[in-house]
Write a protein that holds these residues in place. Structure first.
Motif, PDB file in Angstrom:
ATOM      1  N   GLU A  12      83.629  87.788   0.865  1.00 34.88           N
ATOM      2  CA  GLU A  12      84.384  88.968   1.274  1.00 34.88           C
ATOM      3  C   GLU A  12      83.430  90.112   1.607  1.00 34.88           C
ATOM      4  O   GLU A  12      82.426  90.314   0.929  1.00 34.88           O
ATOM      5  N   VAL A  13      83.753  90.850   2.656  1.00 35.76           N
ATOM      6  CA  VAL A  13      82.966  92.000   3.080  1.00 35.76           C
ATOM      7  C   VAL A  13      83.725  93.259   2.673  1.00 35.76           C
ATOM      8  O   VAL A  13      84.895  93.415   3.027  1.00 35.76           O
ATOM      9  N   PRO A  14      83.081  94.181   1.927  1.00 40.85           N
ATOM     10  CA  PRO A  14      83.761  95.412   1.517  1.00 40.85           C
ATOM     11  C   PRO A  14      84.171  96.270   2.720  1.00 40.85           C
ATOM     12  O   PRO A  14      83.632  96.118   3.820  1.00 40.85           O
ATOM     13  N   GLU A  15      85.095  97.202   2.481  1.00 41.32           N
ATOM     14  CA  GLU A  15      85.624  98.043   3.553  1.00 41.32           C
ATOM     15  C   GLU A  15      84.566  98.899   4.228  1.00 41.32           C
ATOM     16  O   GLU A  15      84.603  99.100   5.432  1.00 41.32           O
ATOM     17  N   LYS A  16      83.613  99.428   3.446  1.00 43.91           N
ATOM     18  CA  LYS A  16      82.626 100.347   4.019  1.00 43.91           C
ATOM     19  C   LYS A  16      81.471  99.639   4.724  1.00 43.91           C
ATOM     20  O   LYS A  16      80.538 100.283   5.164  1.00 43.91           O
ATOM     21  N   GLN A  18      80.252  96.915   7.852  1.00 45.26           N
ATOM     22  CA  GLN A  18      80.650  96.272   9.100  1.00 45.26           C
ATOM     23  C   GLN A  18      79.694  95.120   9.372  1.00 45.26           C
ATOM     24  O   GLN A  18      78.483  95.317   9.450  1.00 45.26           O
ATOM     25  N   LYS A  48      85.328  85.105  11.096  1.00 47.91           N
ATOM     26  CA  LYS A  48      86.176  86.013  10.322  1.00 47.91           C
ATOM     27  C   LYS A  48      87.535  85.338  10.147  1.00 47.91           C
ATOM     28  O   LYS A  48      88.122  84.843  11.092  1.00 47.91           O
ATOM     29  N   ASN A  50      91.178  85.843   7.572  1.00 47.27           N
ATOM     30  CA  ASN A  50      92.145  86.925   7.403  1.00 47.27           C
ATOM     31  C   ASN A  50      91.526  88.121   6.680  1.00 47.27           C
ATOM     32  O   ASN A  50      90.809  87.974   5.698  1.00 47.27           O
ATOM     33  N   GLY A  51      91.812  89.326   7.181  1.00 52.96           N
ATOM     34  CA  GLY A  51      91.355  90.549   6.528  1.00 52.96           C
ATOM     35  C   GLY A  51      89.858  90.720   6.558  1.00 52.96           C
ATOM     36  O   GLY A  51      89.228  90.637   7.603  1.00 52.96           O
ATOM     37  N   ALA A  52      89.276  90.960   5.375  1.00 50.70           N
ATOM     38  CA  ALA A  52      87.844  91.224   5.261  1.00 50.70           C
ATOM     39  C   ALA A  52      87.078  89.980   4.820  1.00 50.70           C
ATOM     40  O   ALA A  52      85.945  90.085   4.376  1.00 50.70           O
ATOM     41  N   LYS A  53      87.681  88.822   4.946  1.00 57.07           N
ATOM     42  CA  LYS A  53      87.017  87.592   4.504  1.00 57.07           C
ATOM     43  C   LYS A  53      86.343  86.899   5.688  1.00 57.07           C
ATOM     44  O   LYS A  53      86.880  86.860   6.786  1.00 57.07           O
ATOM     45  N   TYR A  54      85.162  86.380   5.387  1.00 54.44           N
ATOM     46  CA  TYR A  54      84.405  85.608   6.360  1.00 54.44           C
ATOM     47  C   TYR A  54      84.138  84.236   5.759  1.00 54.44           C
ATOM     48  O   TYR A  54      84.124  84.073   4.548  1.00 54.44           O
TER      49      TYR A  54
END
Length: 184
Positions: A12-16, A18, A48, A50-54
């Motif tokens: 998972e990649v955090p919101e802050k 990119q 990528k 769903n969402g912030a998951k890679y």
């Protein structure tokens, strides 16, 4: 659930942060800076979900491909932690015979009076690593764990003792703390 013949690792990649994948290069941008790294992605795909998951995956992998999936995931996670919080190593200047003087001059770390030597020992500071010397404490910090770790190794190697008994002459600059993140 992975399909037979396909190996995948999800992170998972955090919101802050990119994360950008273009060709064989991966770029990670965060609050502390930007890191870019190239990988051999011939059989391995980074997608990528769903969402912030890679997901890092490979179809019908060989043994080397299986190893590379975990390696690439670890490198990406290190890059993410670096751009969010950074890395910090602490080193200690130890001497019992001659007082060692350590300074930073540009991109060079200079060690003077090591074992009473007249000429200073020099080593390079790798990448964007910041080095601070306070008394007998040397602090290395930066967003790239490989640059910070290599700079610490260069400093330790510059003070390696040759020709003396290391049990008696324990002088040098040694790593005392490998801080994964400087924010803690």
């Amino acid at each position: 659930m992975p399909i037979a013949g396909i190996i995948e690792r999800e992170f998972e990649v955090p919101e802050k942060v990119q994360l950008t994948v273009s060709g064989d290069s991966i770029t990670v941008k965060g609050p502390k800076g930007t890191l870019m790294r190239k990988f051999d992605l011939r059989k391995i795909k980074i997608q990528k979900t769903n969402g912030a998951k890679y997901v890092v995956k490979c179809e019908y992998p060989r043994i080397r491909d299986k190893a590379m999936i975990g390696t690439i995931e670890s490198h990406i996670l290190n890059m993410i932690h670096g751009v969010i919080e950074g890395y910090e190593y602490k080193m200690k200047i130890v001497y019992s015979h001659f007082p060692i003087k350590a300074t930073v001059k540009g991109e060079t770390f200079v060690i003077e009076n090591f074992l009473g030597e007249r000429s200073p020992r020099k080593t390079r500071i790798v990448g964007e690593t910041k080095v601070a010397v306070k008394g007998d404490e040397v602090t290395l910090s930066g967003i790239n764990i490989e640059d910070v770790g290599q700079t610490a190794a260069n400093i330790e190697l510059a003070t390696k003792i040759r020709g003396y008994d290391p049990r008696v002459f324990q002088d040098g600059i040694y790593i005392t703390h490998k801080g994964w993140r400087s924010g803690k």
